[in-house]
Design an enzyme around this catalytic site. Structure first.
Site, short mmCIF file in Angstrom:
data_model
loop_
_atom_site.label_atom_id
_atom_site.label_comp_id
_atom_site.label_asym_id
_atom_site.label_seq_id
_atom_site.Cartn_x
_atom_site.Cartn_y
_atom_site.Cartn_z
N LYS A 187 6.61 1.69 6.57
CA LYS A 187 7.93 1.86 5.35
C LYS A 187 7.46 1.11 4.41
O LYS A 187 7.12 -0.73 5.06
CB LYS A 187 9.19 2.09 6.15
CG LYS A 187 10.46 1.93 5.34
CD LYS A 187 10.20 3.45 4.83
CE LYS A 187 11.75 3.96 3.76
NZ LYS A 187 11.72 5.11 3.72
N SER A 220 -10.84 12.12 -15.89
CA SER A 220 -9.55 12.12 -15.25
C SER A 220 -8.95 12.81 -15.57
O SER A 220 -8.75 14.19 -15.90
CB SER A 220 -9.30 10.80 -15.35
OG SER A 220 -8.75 10.73 -13.73
#
Length: 341
Positions: free
Chosen positions: A183, A131
């Site tokens: 949010k 990765s």
């Protein structure tokens, strides 16, 4: 007559005192020099000056990149510094990492590319370069891996906990007032809404496409081949060679031989390790470091640690495994020993 004798004796005493002061000063200086020489001899015997003397002559620099990748300012500073070192003729990245934060991998990848613009850079993969670890390896000019090394795991993951059912069982209610529905989403205190999942998916896919494009560009893949290999799969070094993810099977000496053969370096150049200049204060600049400091304080209160114990020990054991800010690009292994990505 008595006054004359007294004066003479007084003058002799003054002379004797001056001589004594000179002797004392001499032995003090001699003692300090002997002490300095003894300390220098001990340090020399322990090899403290060996690295400095060797690194002052022309050589190949070894930079170890291991563990979880974070936004590592000391490592970025080291790679920047190596560009200016005339005695460093090339760099070998000794990589053994499962990956880490995407932004950390991006930052080091860019630093490696900047370094490669000035001098040759090769990567030698140890246990794994997965990765974000592979992202960094891809920034070098040549990737060498052992046959059984692990490479690949090209992809991005965003994880979050969800404990609403647990809170319900213990009778805890979390309330919130926020400016807009998305949010602080997704929240661990309630199931994620479809809109929150779609938002996270957009940023994951954006970073994923960037990662795939980076691999395609660095490895000379077509977009379709890059996407085929970027399904999160991991490969052995031998499979990586077959698929074009690595250039050669071998070790650090193989990488050195490539630098000599392909980049015209002298075969007499030795390899010497360069380390990032780290300070415990740096550990307090992120949530992981603050957590380690808090855990250490509690350990001291409980008598499990001493105030003199270095903060770095806790940093090495805990924080980079507890927190990774932002998106994550890393190979994961769950408790059952199976692979996840």
């Amino acid at each position: 007559m008595a006054a004359s004798v007294s004066s003479a004796l007084s003058a002799d005493q003054i002379v004797d005192r001056r001589k004594m002061k000179r002797r004392i000063t001499f032995w003090r200086i001699a003692s300090l020099l002997l002490l300095a020489a003894a300390i220098a001899s001990i340090l020399w015997a322990l090899g403290a000056f060996e690295g400095l003397s060797k690194r002052s002559s022309d050589h190949i620099a070894r930079v170890k990149i291991s563990g979880v990748i974070t936004n590592d300012k000391p490592m970025l500073d080291l790679l920047e510094d190596l560009k200016e070192k005339e005695q460093v003729k090339a760099v070998i990245l000794d990589i053994s990492s499962p990956g880490g934060s995407t932004v950390g991998g991006e930052a080091i990848f860019e630093a490696v590319r900047d370094l490669a613009a000035e001098k040759p850079v090769a990567s030698s993969v140890g246990t794994l370069a997965a990765s974000a670890g592979y992202m960094i390896a891809a920034g070098s000019d040549h990737i060498v891996a052992r046959r059984s090394s692990i490479v690949g795991s090209i992809g991005v993951i965003f994880q979050y906990g969800q404990v609403s059912e647990l809170l319900d069982k213990i009778g805890v209610e979390v309330n919130e007032i926020k400016s807009s529905p998305l949010k602080a989403e997704p929240s661990p205190f309630k199931p994620a809404s479809p809109e929150a999942k779609a938002m996270i998916d957009r940023i994951v896919q954006d970073s994923y496409q960037w990662f795939v494009g980076l691999v395609a560009d660095r490895r000379g893949f077509t977009p379709s081949k890059a996407r085929l290999l970027a399904d999160g799969s991991i490969f052995t070094g031998a499979q990586g060679l077959e698929n074009g993810l690595v250039d050669e099977i071998g070790d650090e000496e193989t990488a050195r031989a490539w630098l000599v053969a392909e980049k015209g370096l002298s075969d007499s150049l030795e390899i010497h390790t360069w380390k990032a200049d780290r300070d415990n204060d740096l550990y307090l600049s992120n949530p992981a470091g603050k957590t380690a400091a808090a855990l250490r304080w509690f350990a001291v209160q409980l008598g499990l640690a001493t105030p003199a114990a270095p903060l770095g020990e806790l940093y090495e054991m805990l924080p980079e495994r507890l927190f990774l800010d932002g998106l994550v690009s890393m190979l994961q292994i769950d408790g059952a020993g199976t692979l996840g990505r």
